[in-house]
Design an enzyme around this catalytic site. Structure first.
Site, PDB file in Angstrom:
ATOM      1  N   ARG A 181      29.410 -33.734  13.692  1.00 10.29           N
ATOM      2  CA  ARG A 181      28.430 -34.762  14.015  1.00 10.29           C
ATOM      3  C   ARG A 181      28.471 -35.144  15.494  1.00 10.29           C
ATOM      4  NH1 ARG A 181      27.394 -32.604  10.207  1.00 10.29           N
ATOM      5  NH2 ARG A 181      27.124 -33.381   8.099  1.00 10.29           N
ATOM      6  N   SER A 230      23.613 -40.784   5.274  1.00  6.80           N
ATOM      7  CA  SER A 230      25.036 -41.079   5.125  1.00  6.80           C
ATOM      8  C   SER A 230      25.459 -42.148   6.124  1.00  6.80           C
ATOM      9  CB  SER A 230      25.872 -39.811   5.343  1.00  6.80           C
ATOM     10  OG  SER A 230      25.606 -38.864   4.343  1.00  6.80           O
ATOM     11  N   GLU A 304      28.578 -43.033  10.799  1.00  4.60           N
ATOM     12  CA  GLU A 304      27.706 -41.906  11.117  1.00  4.60           C
ATOM     13  C   GLU A 304      26.342 -42.426  11.565  1.00  4.60           C
ATOM     14  OE1 GLU A 304      25.868 -38.029   8.829  1.00  4.60           O
ATOM     15  OE2 GLU A 304      28.014 -38.425   8.689  1.00  4.60           O
TER      16      GLU A 304
END
Length: 320
Positions: A181, A230, A304
């Site tokens: 990420r 998420s 996130e």
């Protein structure tokens, strides 16, 4: 333009000798543009007409003014006080997709799902995972978005960005230092175009895989709710062998509420705006979950979802 005047720092962008072809909007509402449907305004929103238009504005904009590109706003919380400086939102001029040998060249404003579907029509496999990622291609590069066994680091050949000082650069994927990420892009740069590698395959097989991904996502995630994907990253293996949702569930946070914000009963790593949540509710809920998970398991969850902007009533740090 609106009847609201541009702030002083932005007046260099609309003068007798310079008018951007794109749209400059002071105090532009952002909440309705986000998947959560919350948040304050952008001090100035710029929607460029082309890469050249964007580069010219970046060259003229005082360097002390922060720039923040926003894509589909599928994984962000815009805080209630809004965003200082210039928010850049790419639209029609950045949504072209063309085949380039065994790959696609796509504008940064293209939705991930649209790219996956275009690849299927072109008989190109390897991009099906994009059908399971909400958002746009520019944001997918910036956060190395991934799902269903692949990620952007696997398929990206190069990315074109406009830098904060208005240069157009083409960067090879190897220069982005991809991680989980994460991608390293020039500070405050704006992704404008990418090339994605793929391989030839029967279109019917590609469409079948996209259908499977969409069905799996719909079965497991609250895709029809006001959500942001998420909420927390999965921990590194040396931190925990359990995924974020498992830690959240074990800490008793499934269905937890703060104001109008709730952790989803269907997938407890997803936050929901149940109808009247504020950005503060959502961020407060996330922080409450992090505290409970750490208290229960010793693991510190990392966001996130990006939280951007100022809380309500916080002062601005931008020159008048």
């Amino acid at each position: 333009m609106t009847d609201i005047p541009l702030p002083q720092w932005a007046q260099v962008l609309d003068t007798d000798d310079f008018h951007p072809r794109g749209r400059l909007t002071p105090q532009a509402a952002l909440g309705a543009r986000t998947w959560f449907r919350v948040g304050g305004p952008a001090e100035v929103l710029f929607q460029p007409a082309s890469t050249e238009d964007l580069a010219q504005v970046m060259q003229r904009l005082p360097l002390e003014v922060p720039v923040l590109p926003l894509g589909a706003c599928s994984n962000v919380i815009v805080r209630d006080g809004g965003i200082d400086g210039m928010v850049i939102r790419l639209a029609r001029g950045f949504s072209t997709i063309t085949r380039d040998g065994e790959g696609l060249v796509a504008g940064a404003a293209c939705l991930d799902m649209t790219v996956a579907e275009h690849a299927a029509e072109s008989g190109l496999s390897g991009l099906e995972f994009l059908a399971g990622i909400p958002g746009s291609i520019g944001g997918a590069v910036a956060m190395n978005a991934g799902a269903y066994g692949s990620d952007m680091a696997t398929v990206l050949d190069w990315v074109e960005v406009v830098t904060r000082d208005g240069r157009l650069l083409r960067l090879p994927a190897a220069s982005l230092d991809f991680g989980y990420r994460h991608a390293t892009l020039p500070p405050q740069s704006v992704v404008v175009r990418v090339r994605l590698a793929a391989v030839d395959a029967p279109p019917a097989a590609i469409r079948q895989r996209i259908g499977e991904i969409r069905a799996a996502r719909e079965a497991a995630q609250p895709v029809r709710a006001r959500t942001g994907g998420s909420t927390f990253r999965n921990p590194d293996p040396d931190e925990s062998g359990r995924r974020a949702w498992e830690l959240i569930d074990a800490a008793g946070c499934r269905g937890l509420r703060v104001g109008g914000a709730q952790m989803s009963e269907k997938h407890c790593n997803f936050m929901l705006n149940t109808g009247d949540a504020t950005a503060a509710d959502l961020e407060g809920l996330g922080d409450a979950v992090r505290r409970r998970v750490h208290g229960h398991t010793g693991v510190t969850l990392r966001w996130e979802i990006k939280r951007i902007g100022r809380p309500a009533h916080a002062g601005t740090g931008i020159p008048a």
